[in-house]
Design an enzyme around this catalytic site. Sequence first.
Site, PDB file in Angstrom:
ATOM      1  CE  LYS A  54      -3.825   1.947   2.629  1.00 17.15           C
ATOM      2  NZ  LYS A  54      -4.698   2.011   3.729  1.00 17.15           N
ATOM      3  CB  SER A 110      -6.929   4.828   2.594  1.00 15.48           C
ATOM      4  OG  SER A 110      -6.497   3.918   3.684  1.00 15.48           O
ATOM      5  CB  SER A 130      -8.319   2.107   5.736  1.00 16.38           C
ATOM      6  OG  SER A 130      -8.809   3.619   5.606  1.00 16.38           O
TER       7      SER A 130
END
Length: 446
Positions: free
Chosen positions: A72, A147, A171
């Site tokens: 990520k 996210s 997220s």
Amino acid sequence: MLQSWAMTDASSLIVGMRSGRTDPRDVTAETLDRVAASDLNAVVALRDRETLLAEAAAPRPGRLSGLPMAVKDLSETAGIRTTYGHAAFADNVPTVDGPTAAALRGAGAILIGKTNAPEFGLGSHTYNAVYGTTLNPWDRSRSAGGSSGGAGAALAARLLALADGSDMMGSLRNPSAWNNVFGMRPTHGMVPAAPAGDPILHPLSTDGPMARTPDDLELLLGVLAPGYRKQDARPLKVGWVGDWGGAYPMEDGVLALCETALDGLAGPLAPPMRAPDIWHSWTTLRSFSIWQKIKPLWTDAFAAGSKPEMHWEVERGRTLTLDDVTQASAIRARWARRMESVPVDVIALPAAQCFPFDARLDWPKSIAGRSMDTYHRWMEAVIPASLIGVPAISVPVGFHGGLPMGVQLIGKRGRDSDLIHLARQMHRAQPWTEQRPPGILNMPFG
């Protein structure tokens, strides 16, 4: 007969590479081909193909040996661009891995690049000024969530077999629900964090695993959290709080999918804490935490390149007083004590309050006719777990109008295994993640 690693779970793929039946170079080559052919904008900052194939030819030992993964883009990766979704860091290439990348490399994974994320992880919709918007593989006009939206979309589209994510507000859970995969927020402190800031006063965010099966989820959790120990399955009492007594507006179809998936597993449970108190504590501590993190970067130039959500958090955070933070912390402590005493092992409610929205929007302004007064009010249902750092998992529950949803299971502190066992039970009963998004079979196979 069509064959591809993309139709294989990560655990089986790793076994195949260890045994010699599957060549890690072929897996890496196909991964890169599929990423290149994808229109989702899920995997970014790809490394050089020949370099990656050379790494695959001599995989390092470990639990993920030879497995291609993308980290990520909120996590530092040595030699790979880490932008945090902000233009000010568009050319930032760290020289040292953060804890997550280090754990993955140490386990033998081949890091091919990054998964897309919104600016500094703010908002559950993955778009930014560096890479643009990540699209949902189930409907490319819709958001992939965030996210960890890049990670969720990459898993669903079979671009990756495993993915890491992070979860401050929701997220890991929201994008998992919206992409028909599993995502888990572990007990806070189980996954090591970067040695920066105060790890005790405001521990709001944690990294965690995402996968297409509970077994793969547990595999990656064991890599990210060296202290994780699998516990034996036990009978669990599950309490269904639904919309938290009407506090959380839900789009039509959300509650029905979750209730159907939990049929026979959960009984009704009254909300154990007032939603407004949880929200007040959360927004105060979140804004304070974000402002303390961003403060050293907050120049006029940086602010000019930051999106409105960041400005909103900064303006709130910089005006908070010691009394504000102390009162919010007291509410959090009260909720943590109450969670320990609730008469169930697991609390269940939807992992998202609406289905994936139009990807051209910044965030939904209303749900079920109720106006959303902040950029993140529409995902309020995830904060009961986030505020007190207890484990929570999103389990796929099916589709409504072709769009996925997940149920959120919240456990007691340190009882992460309970949630994985329950997710495994639900997956065996209805393996939703075996379904593939439209067009998945038209992508290239090695």
